[in-house]
Design an enzyme around this catalytic site. Structure first.
Site, PDB file in Angstrom:
ATOM      1  N   GLU A   1      40.554 -26.149  49.716  1.00 22.45           N
ATOM      2  CA  GLU A   1      41.175 -27.479  49.781  1.00 22.45           C
ATOM      3  C   GLU A   1      42.599 -27.512  49.236  1.00 22.45           C
ATOM      4  O   GLU A   1      43.474 -28.173  49.788  1.00 22.45           O
ATOM      5  CB  GLU A   1      40.332 -28.511  49.023  1.00 22.45           C
ATOM      6  CG  GLU A   1      39.093 -28.982  49.755  1.00 22.45           C
ATOM      7  CD  GLU A   1      37.863 -28.147  49.440  1.00 22.45           C
ATOM      8  OE1 GLU A   1      38.020 -27.051  48.874  1.00 22.45           O
ATOM      9  OE2 GLU A   1      36.743 -28.591  49.752  1.00 22.45           O
TER      10      GLU A   1
ATOM     11  N   HIS B   1      28.481 -35.670  44.520  1.00 23.28           N
ATOM     12  CA  HIS B   1      28.647 -36.040  45.925  1.00 23.28           C
ATOM     13  C   HIS B   1      28.501 -37.543  46.142  1.00 23.28           C
ATOM     14  O   HIS B   1      28.157 -37.983  47.237  1.00 23.28           O
ATOM     15  CB  HIS B   1      27.602 -35.333  46.806  1.00 23.28           C
ATOM     16  CG  HIS B   1      27.904 -33.896  47.095  1.00 23.28           C
ATOM     17  ND1 HIS B   1      27.796 -32.908  46.148  1.00 23.28           N
ATOM     18  CD2 HIS B   1      28.310 -33.277  48.225  1.00 23.28           C
ATOM     19  CE1 HIS B   1      28.104 -31.743  46.698  1.00 23.28           C
ATOM     20  NE2 HIS B   1      28.427 -31.944  47.962  1.00 23.28           N
TER      21      HIS B   1
END
Lengths: 314, 334
Positions: free
Chosen positions: B73, B142
């Site tokens: 990322e 998450h």
């Protein structure tokens, strides 16, 4: 060619020598990081690039930005935080940019230049251009994840990006050889399938030649490349850093390898210039810098409304 | 819940668009409209995205415009910022909003500031696409709603579509925006069906999702559904406002409603402490101090990491009943 490279180095030397004094005297605000002693890398790399090639650099970026062709008066005014600066006084020494010259900016985050240059390489390729992107970074930045991620991305996407590492031995206050078991940065590129070489970073001709070759090969689709330039940072991490961490005689040793002295000797020995001509050239650079200083001093601060402008890409 | 043996009567329902399809269509329309738009992210290519939002785009626009990346990322989000600075208009996907932690620099220090620091000489037209959503036992890494953290950074617009129309239209607005936009989807909305093109509004304008008289309920994202459920169930009349974007914040619509109702309840899925609700409460309190019947109330998730256990998770998230109760309590106060 060498005379032109010498001239670029002389301008950077004059600029940063003067900036260091002005900072010490309190005329320039913020933080200042000079690249004195490293001029051959800036001049050699940037002279091998076209105007429309991209450059992303570091907090120690004055030399790169000047060598890539940024306006000297605009640079100095930006360091003075004035409205006439390249960034209107809102960027400063660590953020100076000139997109018209492909200069995407100095960057205060260690390692940030590499993903940005990767993106510039991606744009160039996707838009069918043959512009090369150069990321300058120090050897301290190769322990950042961005180095590894960007190098890998450029490799798998075959991007026209040159990773130009200035190995000046010091990562802020630390001898960077104590921060890794792999002393040569070039060795790390091997792990990503990227061609790399280590070059004497104080030999401006060698720097220029290897960069020119890498840029041409990038344009032909052979990129990316990693170039490691071995050099030395004369001053501290920032201006005002007393450098208690450096061995006493180290700086003196490296001053013998002053890139201007090396290039000057070569020019006079080959009969391409006399020492008087070189002296005159350095004086001319000093005069240009002094005139930029006068203009910056006289320039106005930005208007208050400028503080509210360009927040959202407008 | 439909089943494989559903009769053809299900057809009219199917004619409606799902939130995820509206997103997909928004991405496709943006790419069709402007050659410079590229999609970059993990598994966005032939895989079609982890939640299938980018399905079909790789085949339609090719691998040069729908670009798969390694699990990297910091590298690819930073590269997308560099690409935005040099002529492309990237939509870069961060698979889960939680993962922004490993790549915050390109958002926080680069995209948000480079235009400003160069006095407008550099442009960074980029969309950071990501999704969030607690309520499915995804666990503490998450499930986070981090819009307040992003809204706190000057230079970023933060968009949170809660309807099918907005999934499509706000995506196009975000791509056309000259600066960086964080586009936060909610995965619990992906399967939601609705009509496209209903009450279209530009980015930065809030929508009155349900008119009412007693309490102004300000919300966004997935919580809109809970608030609409509360409006149905509550004993008092709720005016539900869907903000649609946190930055820009459409306080005008909020204040106009609050002047009439005299009561404001802010509802969000993000943790309550230091959240966007506090900002709205402070602004309402400042501007309408004399007109308010009661202090502004916030209803968010308690400040704890989201537990895995479904019952605990359900108990922590604001739901239709707790919202209706909070609204009724406000009316009872004054």
């Amino acid at each position: 060619m060498l005379l032109e490279l010498y001239e670029r180095m002389a301008l950077i030397r004059a600029f940063e020598t003067r900036v260091a004094e002005l900072y010490r005297d309190g005329e320039i605000p913020g933080f200042v990081h000079t690249s004195l002693g490293q001029e051959a890398v800036a001049a050699g790399v940037c002279a091998a690039l076209r105007d429309d090639d991209y450059l992303a650099t570091t907090h120690r970026g004055h030399g790169h930005v000047l060598a890539k062709g940024a306006d000297l008066d605009g640079m100095m005014a930006e360091l003075f935080a004035k409205a006439t600066g390249l960034c209107g006084g809102k960027g400063g020494s660590m953020h100076v940019a000139d997109p018209a010259k492909g200069i995407l900016g100095a960057n205060a985050i260690v390692g940030a230049s590499m993903p940005l240059a990767t993106g510039a390489g991606l744009s160039s390729k996707r838009l069918g251009q043959d512009r090369v992107a150069v990321a300058f970074f120090g050897e301290g930045a190769v322990n950042q994840g961005t180095f590894h991620e960007a190098l890998n991305l450029c490799a798998i996407w075959d991007l026209p990006v040159i990773f130009a590492c200035e190995n000046n031995i010091y990562a802020e206050f630390s001898d960077s050889r104590t921060m890794t078991r792999v002393p040569r940065v070039a060795d790390r590129a091997v792990a990503y399938g990227v061609e790399a070489s280590t070059i004497d970073g104080n030999d401006v001709e060698a720097v220029h030649a290897v960069t020119f070759d890498a840029a041409e090969r990038c344009r032909a689709g052979d990129g990316p490349f990693l170039l490691e330039f071995e050099t030395y940072r004369w001053h501290g991490h920032y201006e005002g850093d007393a450098q208690p961490y450096k061995p006493q005689d180290e700086s003196a040793t490296w001053r013998d390898a002053d890139p201007l002295v090396v290039a000057g000797r070569r020019l006079t020995e080959a009969g391409d210039a006399t020492s008087e001509q070189l002296e005159e050239l350095r004086e001319r650079a000093g005069a240009r810098v002094e005139s930029a200083v006068e203009a910056a001093r006289a320039a106005p601060d930005p208007e208050l409304e400028e503080a509210y402008a360009h927040v959202f890409g407008d | 819940m439909s089943s494989a043996t559903d009769s053809p009567a299900a057809a009219p329902v199917k004619a409606q668009t799902r939130y995820m399809e509206a997103l997909n269509r928004g991405l496709a329309d943006a790419m069709e409209e402007d050659e410079r738009v590229v999609l970059i992210g993990i598994d966005v290519g032939a895989g079609g995205g982890i939640f299938t939002v980018t399905r079909g785009l790789h085949e339609r626009f090719g691998p040069d415009r729908v670009i798969d990346t390694p699990i990297s990322e910091m590298g690819y989000v930073g590269a997308a910022v560099g690409a935005a600075m040099t002529g492309l208009r990237p939509i870069v996907e961060i698979m889960f909003l939680d993962f922004i932690g490993v790549c915050l620099d390109p958002i926080l220090n680069q995209a948000s500031k480079l235009g400003y620091m160069t006095n407008g000489a550099l442009k960074v037209p980029i969309v950071f696409r990501t999704q969030t959503g607690a309520g499915r036992s995804a666990g503490a890494q998450h499930s986070q709603s981090l819009e307040a953290m992003l809204a706190h950074v000057p230079g970023l617009k933060v968009v949170m579509p809660a309807t099918v129309t907005d999934a499509h239209d706000l995506m196009l607005d975000a791509v056309r925006d000259p600066g960086p936009v964080v586009f936060i989807e909610n995965r619990r909305l992906y399967a939601m069906r609705g009509e496209l093109g209903v009450d279209p509004l530009p980015l930065g304008r809030a929508r009155i999702a349900a008119p009412g008289d007693d309490v102004t309920v300000v919300t966004w994202g997935q919580s809109l559904r809970e608030c609409l459920g509360a409006a149905e169930a509550a004993s008092v009349s709720l005016e539900v406002i869907d903000l649609r974007s946190i930055v820009p914040l459409d306080m005008e619509t909020v204040l106009r409603s609050a002047e009439r109702t005299g009561r404001v309840l802010v509802v969000h899925e993000a943790v309550q402490d230091f959240g966007a609700g506090a900002e709205i409460a402070a602004r309402v309190g400042h501007d309408l101090f004399d007109l308010l019947r009661t202090p502004v109330r916030r209803l968010g998730t308690p400040s704890v990491p989201m537990p895995f256990n479904p019952a605990l998770e359900r108990a922590l998230l604001p739901g239709a009943h707790s919202i209706a109760d909070a609204a009724a309590a406000l009316v009872a106060e004054g």
